[in-house]
Design an enzyme around this catalytic site. Structure first.
Site, PDB file in Angstrom:
ATOM      1  NE  ARG A  63      -3.853   0.648   1.890  1.00  0.00           N
ATOM      2  CZ  ARG A  63      -5.068   0.738   2.414  1.00  0.00           C
ATOM      3  NH1 ARG A  63      -5.273   1.440   3.508  1.00  0.00           N
ATOM      4  NH2 ARG A  63      -6.093   0.116   1.864  1.00  0.00           N
ATOM      5  CG  HIS A 101      -8.393  -0.066  -3.061  1.00  0.00           C
ATOM      6  ND1 HIS A 101      -7.599  -1.143  -2.709  1.00  0.00           N
ATOM      7  CD2 HIS A 101      -9.018   0.328  -1.913  1.00  0.00           C
ATOM      8  CE1 HIS A 101      -7.721  -1.367  -1.415  1.00  0.00           C
ATOM      9  NE2 HIS A 101      -8.570  -0.499  -0.912  1.00  0.00           N
ATOM     10  CD  GLN A 116     -13.027  -1.777  -1.174  1.00  0.00           C
ATOM     11  OE1 GLN A 116     -12.257  -1.699  -0.240  1.00  0.00           O
ATOM     12  NE2 GLN A 116     -14.254  -2.259  -1.036  1.00  0.00           N
ATOM     13  CG  ASP A 118     -13.331   6.385  -1.374  1.00  0.00           C
ATOM     14  OD1 ASP A 118     -13.330   6.242  -0.134  1.00  0.00           O
ATOM     15  OD2 ASP A 118     -12.279   6.366  -2.063  1.00  0.00           O
ATOM     16  CB  CYS A 128     -13.978   1.331  -0.361  1.00  0.00           C
ATOM     17  SG  CYS A 128     -13.504   3.056  -0.181  1.00  0.00           S
ATOM     18  NE  ARG A 131     -10.177  -5.225   0.120  1.00  0.00           N
ATOM     19  CZ  ARG A 131      -9.456  -4.223   0.651  1.00  0.00           C
ATOM     20  NH1 ARG A 131     -10.068  -3.188   1.184  1.00  0.00           N
ATOM     21  NH2 ARG A 131      -8.130  -4.232   0.592  1.00  0.00           N
TER      22      ARG A 131
HETATM   23  N1   CP Z   1     -11.201  -0.120   2.109  1.00  0.00           N
HETATM   24  C1   CP Z   1      -9.953  -0.210   2.591  1.00  0.00           C
HETATM   25  O1   CP Z   1      -8.993  -0.461   1.852  1.00  0.00           O
HETATM   26  O2   CP Z   1      -9.846  -0.058   3.935  1.00  0.00           O
HETATM   27  P1   CP Z   1      -8.503   0.165   4.756  1.00  0.00           P
HETATM   28  O3   CP Z   1      -7.936   1.486   4.341  1.00  0.00           O
HETATM   29  O4   CP Z   1      -8.914   0.129   6.183  1.00  0.00           O
HETATM   30  O5   CP Z   1      -7.542  -0.947   4.428  1.00  0.00           O
HETATM   31  N1  NVA Z   2      -9.698   6.790  -1.640  1.00  0.00           N
HETATM   32  C1  NVA Z   2      -9.319   6.352  -0.316  1.00  0.00           C
HETATM   33  C2  NVA Z   2      -9.530   4.885  -0.185  1.00  0.00           C
HETATM   34  C3  NVA Z   2      -9.212   4.303   1.158  1.00  0.00           C
HETATM   35  C4  NVA Z   2      -9.452   2.831   1.222  1.00  0.00           C
HETATM   36  C5  NVA Z   2      -7.868   6.726  -0.065  1.00  0.00           C
HETATM   37  O1  NVA Z   2      -7.044   6.600  -0.975  1.00  0.00           O
HETATM   38  O2  NVA Z   2      -7.546   7.176   1.043  1.00  0.00           O
END
Ligand code: CP
Ligand code: NVA
Length: 297
Positions: free
Chosen positions: A103, A130, A133, A215, A255, A283
């Site tokens: 990530r 993502h 997701q 989101d 999400c 997930r």
């Molecule tokens: N939706 C999602 O990726 O959640 P987190 O940021 O908690 O991993």
């Molecule tokens: N768009 C959000 C998604 C988090 C799961 C971010 O990038 O923070």
């Protein structure tokens, strides 16, 4: 040849369908207590440069359920590209583990890592995508409607990473997708494939929707824009009134994490239409399908 899971775009429609099929089976097997340990002896490194609840826990639990193990690397630990070049980290990690989940902020960094890694690399969220997701999202839609094909998905909000992956997967499963955002917050065409429609009018866009998705307005890393975004996204909140314009059986998706009172009203989050916790659960199952596809010999 190793294969990565950096974006939905890298996968053909039949491959996405196969991952979804396996994900549904894995969920059934787990619930029936007959899950198999297909990744016995395998190790997944999990590199996080941003916080996480769902991604971290679901990958970690998923690996354990499949008989494997994980190494969790905190944001301040390897300091990708600062303490050591990305190319070196990728080559070193490839000597220790069987796959890496990352990530990070820059999708280019992720691609660079994957180019140098000799083991599969999975995108756990980048500025562009993502994909894990999106798989869980379609799995959830299939549970509710039997199939995603022909369903109208309306994404209301920021044209961000989650939006890009949702658009990309919608095309792979023959769903209709509308992106409704304020001017200036459109998704990046370079991150998307397939057909999609753009709208700037939430009232109009959600008419007849089977799925209303949103989101956060301010993604991780954009915190200094929060105030401006709060102003510019006014009118784009998912409220009970807006949900009334969708189809009778419409579901609400997010999400997570959700910011109640911003992109979604608290009563929508708690309503019968809300499937957000199914999404979060899925997930786990979707990612186990990805891990098996990339790692099981
Ligand atoms: N939706 C999602 O990726 O959640 P987190 O940021 O908690 O991993
Ligand atoms: N768009 C959000 C998604 C988090 C799961 C971010 O990038 O923070």
């Amino acid at each position: 040849m190793k294969r990565d899971f950096l974006s939905i775009r890298q996968y053909q429609s039949d491959e996405i369908r196969e991952l979804l099929k396996v994900a549904h089976s894995l969920k059934k097997e787990l619930k029936a207590g007959v899950g198999k340990r297909t990744l016995e002896g395998k190790t997944l490194a999990m590199v996080f440069q941003k916080p996480s609840n769902r991604t971290r826990i679901s990958f970690e639990v998923g690996m354990y359920q499949l008989g494997g193990t994980v190494v969790f690397i905190k944001p301040d630990e390897i300091r990708m590209g600062e303490r050591e070049p990305i190319a070196d980290i990728a080559r070193v990690m490839s000597r220790y583990v069987d796959a890496v989940m990352i990530r990070t902020f820059s999708h280019k960094d992720l691609e660079e890592f994957a180019n140098y890694a000799t083991v599969p690399v999975i995108n756990g969220l980048s500025d562009c995508y993502h994909p894990c997701q999106a798989l869980a999202d379609i799995m959830t839609i299939e549970e509710r409607f039997g199939s995603a094909a022909g369903r109208k998905i309306v994404y209301v909000g920021d044209g961000n990473n989650v939006c890009h992956s949702l658009v990309n997967i919608a095309g792979k499963v023959d769903a209709e997708i509308v992106v409704c955002c304020p001017e200036g917050y459109e998704p990046d065409k370079d991150c998307m494939c397939g057909n999609w429609t753009l709208s700037h009018d939430p009232q109009q866009a959600v008419k007849g929707a089977d799925v209303v998705y949103t989101d956060v307005w301010t993604s991780m890393g954009q915190e200094e824009e929060t105030e401006r975004r709060l102003k510019e996204f006014q009118g784009y909140s998912i409220t009970t009134e807006l949900m009334f314009r969708a189809s009778d059986k419409a579901i609400f998706m997010h999400c997570l994490p959700a910011h109640r009172g911003e992109e979604v009203a608290a009563d929508v989050v708690e309503s019968a239409a809300s499937v957000i916790f199914d999404q979060a659960e899925n997930r786990l199952h979707a990612q186990k399908a990805v891990l098996q596809a990339l790692l099981a010999s």
